[in-house]
Each structure stands twice: as structure tokens, then as C-alpha cells.
Scaffold this motif. Structure first.
Motif, PDB file in Angstrom:
ATOM      1  N   GLY A  50       0.601  -1.173  -0.411  1.00  0.00           N
ATOM      2  CA  GLY A  50       0.001  -0.112   0.013  1.00  0.00           C
ATOM      3  C   GLY A  50       0.829   0.901   0.381  1.00  0.00           C
ATOM      4  O   GLY A  50       2.030   1.273  -0.576  1.00  0.00           O
ATOM      5  N   LEU A  51       0.179   2.715  -0.160  1.00  0.00           N
ATOM      6  CA  LEU A  51       0.766   4.030  -0.479  1.00  0.00           C
ATOM      7  C   LEU A  51       1.635   3.853  -1.199  1.00  0.00           C
ATOM      8  O   LEU A  51       1.389   3.462  -2.636  1.00  0.00           O
ATOM      9  CB  LEU A  51       1.401   3.834   1.407  1.00  0.00           C
ATOM     10  N   LEU A  85      -5.229   7.941   0.644  1.00  0.00           N
ATOM     11  CA  LEU A  85      -5.907   7.429  -0.536  1.00  0.00           C
ATOM     12  C   LEU A  85      -6.840   6.891  -1.203  1.00  0.00           C
ATOM     13  O   LEU A  85      -6.613   6.429  -2.406  1.00  0.00           O
ATOM     14  CB  LEU A  85      -4.867   8.480  -1.664  1.00  0.00           C
ATOM     15  N   GLY A  86      -7.322   5.957  -0.609  1.00  0.00           N
ATOM     16  CA  GLY A  86      -7.621   4.779  -0.865  1.00  0.00           C
ATOM     17  C   GLY A  86      -7.109   3.606  -1.073  1.00  0.00           C
ATOM     18  O   GLY A  86      -7.937   2.881  -1.887  1.00  0.00           O
ATOM     19  N   TYR A 142      -1.689   3.493  -8.276  1.00  0.00           N
ATOM     20  CA  TYR A 142      -0.510   4.358  -9.405  1.00  0.00           C
ATOM     21  C   TYR A 142       1.025   4.113  -9.845  1.00  0.00           C
ATOM     22  O   TYR A 142       1.831   4.150 -10.098  1.00  0.00           O
ATOM     23  CB  TYR A 142      -0.565   5.922  -9.478  1.00  0.00           C
ATOM     24  N   ALA A 143       1.516   3.470  -8.298  1.00  0.00           N
ATOM     25  CA  ALA A 143       2.475   3.452  -8.004  1.00  0.00           C
ATOM     26  C   ALA A 143       3.183   2.203  -8.990  1.00  0.00           C
ATOM     27  O   ALA A 143       3.996   1.612  -9.436  1.00  0.00           O
ATOM     28  CB  ALA A 143       2.990   3.188  -6.978  1.00  0.00           C
ATOM     29  N   ILE A 144       2.283   1.114  -8.346  1.00  0.00           N
ATOM     30  CA  ILE A 144       2.587  -0.284  -9.745  1.00  0.00           C
ATOM     31  C   ILE A 144       2.714  -0.502 -10.995  1.00  0.00           C
ATOM     32  O   ILE A 144       2.804  -1.151 -11.767  1.00  0.00           O
ATOM     33  CB  ILE A 144       2.018  -1.219  -8.266  1.00  0.00           C
ATOM     34  N   VAL A 145       1.021   0.546 -11.750  1.00  0.00           N
ATOM     35  CA  VAL A 145       0.570   0.358 -12.446  1.00  0.00           C
ATOM     36  C   VAL A 145       1.450   1.103 -13.620  1.00  0.00           C
ATOM     37  O   VAL A 145       1.847   0.344 -15.022  1.00  0.00           O
ATOM     38  CB  VAL A 145      -0.610   0.425 -12.797  1.00  0.00           C
ATOM     39  N   GLN A 146       2.681   2.059 -12.706  1.00  0.00           N
ATOM     40  CA  GLN A 146       3.095   3.299 -13.990  1.00  0.00           C
ATOM     41  C   GLN A 146       4.868   2.766 -14.055  1.00  0.00           C
ATOM     42  O   GLN A 146       5.089   3.612 -13.760  1.00  0.00           O
ATOM     43  CB  GLN A 146       2.887   4.390 -13.270  1.00  0.00           C
ATOM     44  N   MET A 147       5.010   1.184 -14.581  1.00  0.00           N
ATOM     45  CA  MET A 147       6.118   1.004 -14.492  1.00  0.00           C
ATOM     46  C   MET A 147       7.161   1.720 -15.700  1.00  0.00           C
ATOM     47  O   MET A 147       5.913   1.061 -17.189  1.00  0.00           O
ATOM     48  CB  MET A 147       6.147  -0.813 -14.457  1.00  0.00           C
ATOM     49  N   PRO A 148       8.243   1.518 -16.048  1.00  0.00           N
ATOM     50  CA  PRO A 148       9.032   2.259 -16.858  1.00  0.00           C
ATOM     51  C   PRO A 148       8.764   0.744 -18.195  1.00  0.00           C
ATOM     52  O   PRO A 148       8.988  -0.583 -17.217  1.00  0.00           O
ATOM     53  CB  PRO A 148      10.252   2.251 -16.684  1.00  0.00           C
ATOM     54  N   PRO A 149       8.915   1.237 -18.870  1.00  0.00           N
ATOM     55  CA  PRO A 149       8.684  -0.112 -20.050  1.00  0.00           C
ATOM     56  C   PRO A 149      10.635  -0.766 -20.122  1.00  0.00           C
ATOM     57  O   PRO A 149      11.299  -0.561 -19.688  1.00  0.00           O
ATOM     58  CB  PRO A 149       9.047   0.775 -21.330  1.00  0.00           C
TER      59      PRO A 149
END
Ligand code: RP5
Length: 164
Positions: free
Chosen positions: A68-69, A95-96, A102-109
Motif C-alpha cells: 500500500g501507500l 488515498l484509499g 498508480y505506483a504499481i501500474v506505472q512501471m517504466p518500459p
């Protein structure tokens, strides 16, 4: 002796464990051997590194990271192993769980994390996805995945007239 786990589940804190119950139950339902560890990417980076090496050596084929976080754990896992990593954003905090998503899904290519939904729904889907990955090379798991899909379809209310 216990079989070596095919799925290694790692979460960032003990406080994440209740959210992961559905994940463990689904893995059990598929008869998949798993193990779970609490290792924080932020608080215990060296231990996380050592664990991934060791779990790979024991045959872990899929990693599930839940945090989380500012949830960097799944991304760090993906940086440490070439095996598939599934990320579960844990809900909670101001932020629930959107922060973790966002932290997990927005990985660099080049460093992929298969990200599932926030919270317990995502935790269950992490297990279903792990089963589908393992099914590619394991006919017994493939059979159980198909059996689950059949059972799920039979339980769905397709064709039910809501006026009836
Ligand atoms: C994250 O911070 C953990 O995954 C957890 O979701 C969150 C809070 O951790 P604790 O303060 O409860 O240990 O790293």
C-alpha cells in the motif's frame, strides 16, 4: 517434505495480510503450493533481494507483490527477477489505494508488473492470474482453471429475467 512453492507472495507489511486472504484461498482452491512473506521494499531492501534469489532457487515461478501507500514492492520485485510479477495495490491510507495503484501500474518500459484491482478483489485476481500463468506449463493446473471457469459460468445469472 513440503513441495517447493510455485507462487511466492510478498507483502510490505503484516497489516496487508488480511487483504490477501482471498488470494491464499484461491491458490489453495487450485491446489497450487504457495508461500507468503512480509518483506518491505523500503524498510528491508537487502532482505527482499536475498529472498527473491532464494525463492527462485527453490522453484518459485510467479511472484505476487502486495503493498500500500507508495507501493514500490512489486516494481522492485520485477527489477530483481525475470519471472512474472503480479502487483496488488492494497487499499487504505489517505488515498484509499489509488496511490498504490498508480505506483504499481506505472512501471517504466522493460520492467513489467501485471497490476490487478485495488484491495481484496485484486488479491483474488492475482491468484487467478498466477494460476493461468502456471497453467501454460502445467496440465493439472490448466484443468482446474477450466473447471473453475465452467463452475463460474454455471453460477452466473445469464438469461435471468429481472422482471420475473
Ligand atoms: C506499505 O505501507 C505496506 O505495504 C502497507 O500497506 C503500508 C503501511 O505499512 P505499515 O505501516 O502498516 O507497516 O509499505
Amino acid at each position: 517434505m513440503r513441495d517447493s512453492p510455485a507462487v511466492a507472495v510478498i507483502c510490505g507489511s503484516r497489516s496487508d495480510l488480511p487483504t490477501l486472504k482471498g488470494c491464499f484461498d484461491v491458490l489453495d482452491g487450485y491446489g497450487i503450493v504457495w508461500e507468503a512473506s512480509v518483506i518491505s521494499a523500503h524498510r528491508q531492501p537487502d532482505a527482499l533481494h536475498a529472498y527473491v534469489r532464494e525463492a527462485e532457487g527453490r522453484g518459485a515461478r510467479v511472484f505476487i507483490g502486495a503493498a500500500g501507500l507508495a507501493a514500490h514492492l512489486p516494481g522492485v520485485l520485477a527489477s530483481l527477477t525475470a519471472r512474472p510479477v503480479i502487483g496488488v495495490p492494497i487499499d487504505g491510507g489517505a488515498l484509499g489505494g489509488a496511490d498504490a495503484l498508480y505506483a504499481i501500474v506505472q512501471m517504466p518500459p522493460g520492467v513489467p508488473v501485471a497490476t490487478v484491482a485495488i484491495g481484496s478483489a485484486g488479491a483474488k485476481n492475482a491468484a487467478h492470474l498466477a494460476a493461468r500463468i502456471l497453467a501454460l506449463g502445467d496440465p493439472a493446473v490448466a484443468e482446474r482453471v477450466e473447471a473453475f471457469r465452467t463452475e463460474q459460468a454455471a453460477g452466473a445469472d445469464i438469461g435471468v429475467d429481472p422482471r420475473a
